[in-house]
Write an enzyme that holds these catalytic residues in place. Sequence first.
Site, PDB file in Angstrom:
ATOM      1  N   VAL A  76      11.827  39.162 -74.053  1.00 45.56           N
ATOM      2  CA  VAL A  76      13.259  39.060 -73.310  1.00 45.56           C
ATOM      3  C   VAL A  76      13.865  37.823 -74.079  1.00 45.56           C
ATOM      4  O   VAL A  76      13.446  35.989 -74.157  1.00 45.56           O
ATOM      5  CB  VAL A  76      13.716  38.807 -72.284  1.00 45.56           C
ATOM      6  CG1 VAL A  76      15.456  38.286 -71.946  1.00 45.56           C
ATOM      7  CG2 VAL A  76      13.891  40.170 -71.151  1.00 45.56           C
ATOM      8  N   SER A  77      14.848  37.630 -75.039  1.00 47.18           N
ATOM      9  CA  SER A  77      14.759  36.020 -76.189  1.00 47.18           C
ATOM     10  C   SER A  77      15.767  35.088 -75.363  1.00 47.18           C
ATOM     11  O   SER A  77      15.859  35.571 -74.707  1.00 47.18           O
ATOM     12  CB  SER A  77      15.743  36.948 -77.557  1.00 47.18           C
ATOM     13  OG  SER A  77      15.133  37.872 -78.323  1.00 47.18           O
ATOM     14  N   ALA A  78      15.590  34.121 -75.790  1.00 46.66           N
ATOM     15  CA  ALA A  78      15.769  33.143 -75.433  1.00 46.66           C
ATOM     16  C   ALA A  78      17.723  32.925 -75.302  1.00 46.66           C
ATOM     17  O   ALA A  78      18.239  34.346 -76.280  1.00 46.66           O
ATOM     18  CB  ALA A  78      16.690  31.602 -76.167  1.00 46.66           C
TER      19      ALA A  78
END
Length: 406
Positions: A76-78
Site C-alpha cells: 500500500v503506497s504512502a
Amino acid sequence: MANTRFDADRAAELRAELADELRAQGKIVTRAVEDAIRRVPRERFMPSDTDLAVAYGSDNSVITKRDEHGVAISSVSAAYIQARMLEQAELRPGMTVLEVGSGGLNAAYIAEIVGPEGRVVSVDIDPDVTDRAAGLLEKNGYGTRVLVLVADAEHGVPDEGPFDAIIVTVGAWDIAPPLLGQLRDNGTLVLPLIMNAVTRTIGFRREVDHLASTSLEVAGFVPMQGDGRHPDRVFLLPDSEGRNVRLSFDSGIPEEMSQLDAILATERTERWSGVTIKHGVSFADLHLWFAWFLPGFCRIAADEGTELAAERGWFPFGVVRRAGFAYLAVRPALEGEGVEFGARTYGPDGEQAAAAMIEQIQAWDRGGRHTEPKFGYWPADSDHSRIPAGTSVMPKTHGVISISWS
C-alpha cells in the site's frame, strides 16, 4: 464492541489529520481529492495487524506481499504519493480510469472522485493481489464501483478502455504500446518511470503522437512484474573480509567491470566540488541529473561491516571509470548550516571517476538545481524530428524519453 468503536473513532480522527497534513504540504490541492482522502477508511485496506499510526502516517508504505526471497512485491503506497498521483491524474466525475497495480485503497479513492457515473478498472498480474483487492473493495462498499482483473498491463487490458486516465502504481521501466494505445487523446497517464535506476512519478498528457509531462514527484515503488519487468545487473565488490559493496546498473554497463576486482583494498581518496547546500533542502534532482548525464552511473548498497556501511555522509549513487569507482559523499560546510558535495573514490583510475562525478555536480549546480525538468515520451512510431532542440533523450524498448532543464 467498545474497543472497535474506540478504534473507529481514532481512525476517523487520524483520517482528518492526514487530510489536513497533506493539504498543508501541497500534496492535496483540489476538493475532490481531499474529500476522497477524508471518506475512505484507509486502515481497512491494510494488513490487520497494522497500527493506526502507521496506516495514517503520510510517508508510510505498508508491504502486503513478499516473494520467496523476502523482497516486497506488493504494498500500500504512502498517503502522500497516493494523494499526489490522484492530483496528477486530473480526475473528474464520470471518467473511465485504469489503475495498474491493485491494492484496493487507491481504487477506492479513484471511485470516490469519478463518482457513480464513472468507471474504475484495476488490474494486477498476481491473482493473490487481485483477490485481496477485490475482497477488500467488496467488504468496504466499492465492489460494484471497481472492476478488478488479472492482467499483465504490458499487453494492455483486453475488452476494456479507452481510458480518460491511467494511473500506474508500480515502477515502470518503459511504457508498453498496447497500454498507451488505450489512453484517449488528451488523456492523462501517471506512472513512476524508472530512468537509469532513478524513479520519478510523472504526470503526462497525451499530445497527438507523444506524451508531455505536466507534473513531477519523487517517490519509490515496487518494480513491475511480468513482461514489463526490467531487472538491474548487479556486480559485487568484495572487501578483505568477504563482505560486499553492490553496484546495480539499469543500463549502460561499463565494459571494464573486471578491472574493479580487489578495488576496495586500494587506498580511498576524496575530491570536493565547492557546491554546497543548506540542511533540510532537497537535492533529489542531483540524483536524476546523474542518471541522465553521468556515464557509468550506478546505485550502491553496502553490506554491514564494510567501510562504506560504517561511514557517515554518503549516498547510494556512484560511477565507474575503467579501474576506478567513486561515490557521492558530503562534508560539513556553510559554518555548520549545510554540506558540500564531493566524491570518495577507490582504484588506480579513481581520480577519473571522481572527476566525472564532480563535473556533473557542478553542471547540475549551474543548470539544474533551480529548475524542475520537463519530460516527453516519444513512442517508436512517433515523429522524433519533433523532439525540441536542446533536449536530451534516453532510449527505451518502445520509444525514447526526452528531458529538458531549461
